[in-house]
Design a protein around this motif. Structure first.
Motif, PDB file in Angstrom:
ATOM      1  N   HIS A 118     -21.623  25.822  88.617  1.00  0.00           N
ATOM      2  CA  HIS A 118     -22.047  24.435  88.833  1.00  0.00           C
ATOM      3  C   HIS A 118     -22.664  24.233  90.218  1.00  0.00           C
ATOM      4  N   GLY A 119     -22.324  25.097  91.164  1.00  0.00           N
ATOM      5  CA  GLY A 119     -22.901  24.965  92.498  1.00  0.00           C
ATOM      6  C   GLY A 119     -24.286  25.574  92.625  1.00  0.00           C
ATOM      7  N   ASP A 120     -24.762  26.246  91.568  1.00  0.00           N
ATOM      8  CA  ASP A 120     -26.080  26.899  91.622  1.00  0.00           C
ATOM      9  C   ASP A 120     -27.036  26.414  90.549  1.00  0.00           C
ATOM     10  N   VAL A 121     -26.515  25.717  89.532  1.00  0.00           N
ATOM     11  CA  VAL A 121     -27.350  25.392  88.375  1.00  0.00           C
ATOM     12  C   VAL A 121     -28.484  24.435  88.727  1.00  0.00           C
ATOM     13  N   PHE A 122     -28.282  23.596  89.761  1.00  0.00           N
ATOM     14  CA  PHE A 122     -29.332  22.663  90.175  1.00  0.00           C
ATOM     15  C   PHE A 122     -30.041  23.118  91.446  1.00  0.00           C
ATOM     16  N   ARG A 123     -29.935  24.435  91.718  1.00  0.00           N
ATOM     17  CA  ARG A 123     -30.698  24.982  92.844  1.00  0.00           C
ATOM     18  C   ARG A 123     -32.163  25.027  92.437  1.00  0.00           C
ATOM     19  N   PHE A 124     -33.048  24.494  93.268  1.00  0.00           N
ATOM     20  CA  PHE A 124     -34.458  24.343  92.909  1.00  0.00           C
ATOM     21  C   PHE A 124     -35.107  25.700  92.664  1.00  0.00           C
ATOM     22  N   PRO A 125     -36.078  25.738  91.754  1.00  0.00           N
ATOM     23  CA  PRO A 125     -36.685  27.021  91.375  1.00  0.00           C
ATOM     24  C   PRO A 125     -37.612  27.553  92.463  1.00  0.00           C
ATOM     25  N   THR A 126     -37.908  28.840  92.380  1.00  0.00           N
ATOM     26  CA  THR A 126     -38.917  29.426  93.263  1.00  0.00           C
ATOM     27  C   THR A 126     -40.298  28.933  92.834  1.00  0.00           C
ATOM     28  N   HIS A 127     -41.251  29.008  93.745  1.00  0.00           N
ATOM     29  CA  HIS A 127     -42.626  28.556  93.467  1.00  0.00           C
ATOM     30  C   HIS A 127     -42.620  27.124  92.927  1.00  0.00           C
ATOM     31  N   ASN A 128     -41.967  26.236  93.687  1.00  0.00           N
ATOM     32  CA  ASN A 128     -41.794  24.873  93.181  1.00  0.00           C
ATOM     33  C   ASN A 128     -43.109  24.120  93.025  1.00  0.00           C
ATOM     34  N   SER A 129     -44.125  24.440  93.813  1.00  0.00           N
ATOM     35  CA  SER A 129     -45.413  23.773  93.670  1.00  0.00           C
ATOM     36  C   SER A 129     -46.072  24.134  92.337  1.00  0.00           C
ATOM     37  N   LEU A 130     -46.045  25.422  91.989  1.00  0.00           N
ATOM     38  CA  LEU A 130     -46.597  25.867  90.701  1.00  0.00           C
ATOM     39  C   LEU A 130     -45.810  25.276  89.541  1.00  0.00           C
ATOM     40  N   PHE A 131     -44.490  25.190  89.711  1.00  0.00           N
ATOM     41  CA  PHE A 131     -43.645  24.642  88.648  1.00  0.00           C
ATOM     42  C   PHE A 131     -43.975  23.164  88.417  1.00  0.00           C
ATOM     43  N   ALA A 132     -44.094  22.400  89.505  1.00  0.00           N
ATOM     44  CA  ALA A 132     -44.414  20.970  89.376  1.00  0.00           C
ATOM     45  C   ALA A 132     -45.816  20.775  88.801  1.00  0.00           C
ATOM     46  N   ALA A 133     -46.767  21.602  89.224  1.00  0.00           N
ATOM     47  CA  ALA A 133     -48.135  21.504  88.698  1.00  0.00           C
ATOM     48  C   ALA A 133     -48.167  21.813  87.204  1.00  0.00           C
ATOM     49  N   SER A 134     -47.375  22.804  86.779  1.00  0.00           N
ATOM     50  CA  SER A 134     -47.302  23.134  85.347  1.00  0.00           C
ATOM     51  C   SER A 134     -46.750  21.966  84.542  1.00  0.00           C
ATOM     52  N   LEU A 135     -45.718  21.314  85.080  1.00  0.00           N
ATOM     53  CA  LEU A 135     -45.164  20.145  84.391  1.00  0.00           C
ATOM     54  C   LEU A 135     -46.183  19.009  84.342  1.00  0.00           C
ATOM     55  N   GLY A 136     -46.928  18.810  85.434  1.00  0.00           N
ATOM     56  CA  GLY A 136     -47.937  17.757  85.443  1.00  0.00           C
ATOM     57  C   GLY A 136     -49.021  17.994  84.410  1.00  0.00           C
ATOM     58  N   CYS A 137     -49.551  19.221  84.361  1.00  0.00           N
ATOM     59  CA  CYS A 137     -50.593  19.554  83.378  1.00  0.00           C
ATOM     60  C   CYS A 137     -50.050  19.470  81.952  1.00  0.00           C
ATOM     61  N   GLY A 138     -48.822  19.956  81.750  1.00  0.00           N
ATOM     62  CA  GLY A 138     -48.218  19.895  80.417  1.00  0.00           C
ATOM     63  C   GLY A 138     -48.023  18.471  79.944  1.00  0.00           C
ATOM     64  N   THR A 139     -47.591  17.591  80.856  1.00  0.00           N
ATOM     65  CA  THR A 139     -47.408  16.177  80.493  1.00  0.00           C
ATOM     66  C   THR A 139     -48.739  15.532  80.146  1.00  0.00           C
ATOM     67  N   GLN A 140     -49.792  15.855  80.899  1.00  0.00           N
ATOM     68  CA  GLN A 140     -51.110  15.302  80.603  1.00  0.00           C
ATOM     69  C   GLN A 140     -51.607  15.779  79.238  1.00  0.00           C
ATOM     70  N   LEU A 141     -51.454  17.065  78.946  1.00  0.00           N
ATOM     71  CA  LEU A 141     -51.909  17.598  77.669  1.00  0.00           C
ATOM     72  C   LEU A 141     -51.116  17.020  76.505  1.00  0.00           C
ATOM     73  N   PHE A 142     -49.818  16.776  76.716  1.00  0.00           N
ATOM     74  CA  PHE A 142     -49.011  16.139  75.673  1.00  0.00           C
ATOM     75  C   PHE A 142     -49.516  14.719  75.408  1.00  0.00           C
ATOM     76  N   THR A 143     -49.812  13.977  76.470  1.00  0.00           N
ATOM     77  CA  THR A 143     -50.356  12.624  76.324  1.00  0.00           C
ATOM     78  C   THR A 143     -51.701  12.655  75.622  1.00  0.00           C
ATOM     79  N   LEU A 144     -52.555  13.617  76.003  1.00  0.00           N
ATOM     80  CA  LEU A 144     -53.858  13.776  75.372  1.00  0.00           C
ATOM     81  C   LEU A 144     -53.707  14.015  73.869  1.00  0.00           C
ATOM     82  N   THR A 145     -52.784  14.896  73.492  1.00  0.00           N
ATOM     83  CA  THR A 145     -52.560  15.200  72.076  1.00  0.00           C
ATOM     84  C   THR A 145     -52.104  13.969  71.307  1.00  0.00           C
TER      85      THR A 145
END
Length: 592
Positions: free
Chosen positions: A280-307
């Motif tokens: 429980h002390g590690d499960v919410f530790r932020f991922p590596t390459h957080n900028s790429l991860f956030a950008a992937s979520l942003g693009c994925g959300t846009q494509l989902f909205t587009l669909t």
């Protein structure tokens, strides 16, 4: 505020002023006997290579005097349509019988050009009062001879039009080639050709409003509907089995976990914690390459909205058969208008992950999907220019796309990013994260990323693979697809199955005390895109007759972009579902 308003008005004008989302003017015409009805020749090309099309008069047909090019809408140009006035005169209710419109002496080079086209099964496409017409330009007489050098090649020189009308409206048109009126192209020699056409008019009771039903009915035939419903039943069974699996296994296991952890808290602390509570002390530790991860979520959300928006337009009837270029126009414009969603989602999540370089994150978000798509387009457009195919976009259309990206997509992305950065929302974690990460224990090979991705992608793919064939046959063939309601149901099932399987695999990963679930849930959710691309290989070699460098590069190039889009979209769905689940289970226990 005037500038953003003007940009939106400009985009709106682009959509609704004939950009392909509205019916063209010709479909509203009423005619009197003898009136000229617009007939346009569109393109020719190999029947089995839908992307490889050329202008009608690239073949040495008789070119009439005063050929006029129809001004295409934005979506029509993206679709590869290049309409010019046809050599035939099909005036309203004016019958003609074997009228000669051209006598021509074909040179040796022209005979070779026609023979090559006939050998590749070239077809032509025309539009008469916005109704499509197809036909083959010739035929190959093989006479049960396997040696191609012994085949005979013929060019059709007599086309027979049959047109149905209701009062003052054109309802239906069909074209049939006269099999007895042929020009022999087998030998390399000059040939005299006399091109002619026949026009027959018949009255019908079919109302004008239903004249397009003929084309949409082909995908609604009983045996096709049975297959579509079988696909849905197959998908629903998959969902029910998966839901039952999750409900029985996960809920029972979680209930036992909660009871055990409650007893552990009441008992002495001499017993070491095990399972998912242990991390429980590690499960919410932020991922590596957080900028790429956030950008992937942003693009994925846009494509989902587009669909979702594309499905909404499809369900209200915008994409009726042969509404030329409507889908391409909608994709470009809606993608541009939803870029603010990508900017907001990416920047806000990046700031939640305690990122500092939000400008760099926005640049990454803008290029993550558009970058590979732009590079693919540049390569494929160069190929199309080399082939002089109609798929090559004119310079003016490229300028329009660049202006849309510069004046609409980029500003909205930046505005969304600024709004996301200023949202000041913090990441909601039920448990505090320890200063130093725990070491992940050694795990068996099947718990590594690739086997988990294969497992995660197979079930969602199995729920949609039957429907995939019809979509591929429509996009990369000549089949008409209009059953958008069934496709929407399949899409919902795909989303549900992706979310469920990602949640299940995330639980098993946490139970094995592996706390690096952020990227794993995204990769597992998006792995269906890799299965779809693998299906592309099967479809190309086993289910289609596509061939040639241009068609192969277009098929695999653009399908790579589409599957990459699915990867981002379904990866976002998988991660969001896993995040909700992880927050829920850790909120249900006391974490110190």
């Amino acid at each position: 505020m005037r500038t953003p308003t003007m940009l939106l008005l400009l985009v709106g004008a682009l959509i609704f002023s004939g950009a392909g989302l509205v019916r063209s003017d010709a479909s509203d015409h009423r005619y009197k006997e003898g009136d000229t009805v617009p007939l346009y020749a569109n393109k020719v090309g190999p029947f089995h290579n839908p992307s490889e099309t050329y202008r009608y008069f690239d073949l040495p047909f008789c070119v009439p005097e005063g050929v006029k090019e129809k001004k295409e809408a934005f979506g029509e140009v993206l679709n590869g349509d290049r309409l010019v006035s046809a050599p035939y005169k099909l005036n309203f209710r004016d019958e003609k019988d074997s009228e000669v419109y051209c006598k021509k002496k074909l040179s040796k080079e022209e005979v070779k050009q026609f023979r090559k086209a006939v050998e590749k099964a070239y077809y032509f496409q025309m539009y008469y009062d916005d109704l499509p017409i197809w036909g083959f330009i010739g035929k190959v007489d093989k006479e049960i001879k396997s040696d191609p050098s012994e085949h005979r090649y013929f060019l059709y020189k007599h086309i027979q039009f049959e047109i149905l009308y209701n009062n003052d409206r054109v309802i239906e048109i069909s074209a049939r080639m006269d099999p007895h009126s042929l020009v022999d192209l087998t030998e390399d020699k000059e040939v005299d050709a006399e091109f002619m056409y026949t026009v027959k008019w018949k009255e019908t009771e079919t109302p004008f409003e239903k004249r397009m039903e003929k084309y949409s009915m082909s995908s609604s035939l009983p045996h096709h509907l049975e297959i579509h419903w079988f696909s849905i039943i197959n998908s629903c069974v998959t969902v029910l089995l998966l839901t039952g699996f999750l409900a029985t296994i996960l809920m029972r296991v979680l209930k036992n976990d909660f009871m055990k952890y409650a007893q552990d808290e009441e008992a002495a602390d001499d017993q070491e914690e095990t399972g998912w509570k242990y991390i429980h002390g590690d499960v919410f530790r932020f991922p590596t390459h957080n900028s790429l991860f956030a950008a992937s979520l942003g693009c994925g959300t846009q494509l989902f909205t587009l669909t979702v928006f594309i499905f909404m337009l499809a369900l209200v009837g915008v994409f009726y058969p042969y509404n030329r270029g409507a889908l391409f126009t909608a994709l470009v414009v809606i993608y541009a208008l939803t870029s603010g969603i990508a900017g907001y989602t990416s920047a806000s999540f990046y700031c939640q992950l305690e990122g500092k370089s939000w400008v760099r994150n926005l640049l990454l978000t803008g290029c993550l999907f558009c970058g590979p798509l732009f590079l693919t387009f540049c390569f494929l457009n160069t190929v199309a220019i080399t082939y002089t195919a109609t798929a090559a976009l004119p310079f003016g259309t490229i300028v329009v796309i660049v202006l849309i990206w510069t004046l609409v997509t980029s500003p909205l992305l930046v505005l969304g990013g600024i709004a996301g950065k200023n949202s000041k929302s913090e990441f909601q974690a039920p448990c505090r994260t320890t200063k130093y990460p725990r070491e992940v224990p050694p795990l068996p090979w099947y718990r590594s990323a690739l086997p988990q991705m294969a497992m995660a992608g197979f079930l969602p793919f199995s729920a949609i693979y039957i429907e995939l064939y019809y979509i591929f046959a429509s996009v990369w063939g000549h089949r008409i697809y209009t059953i958008y309601s069934i496709l929407f149901i399949v899409f919902i099932i795909l989303i549900i199955v992706t979310a469920f399987i990602t949640v299940a695999l995330t639980y098993f990963q946490l139970a094995a005390e592996d706390h690096q679930w952020w990227w794993r849930s995204f990769l597992c959710g998006g792995s269906t895109g890799l299965f779809i691309y693998a299906y592309c290989l099967y479809y190309y070699y086993a289910r289609s007759d596509m061939s040639g460098f241009m068609q192969t590069s277009f098929f695999f190039g653009y399908m790579a972009c589409i599957c990459y889009g699915f990867f981002l979209m379904l990866g976002t769905v998988g991660f969001r579902a896993a995040l909700l689940f992880v927050r829920h289970i850790y909120r249900s226990i006391k974490c110190e």
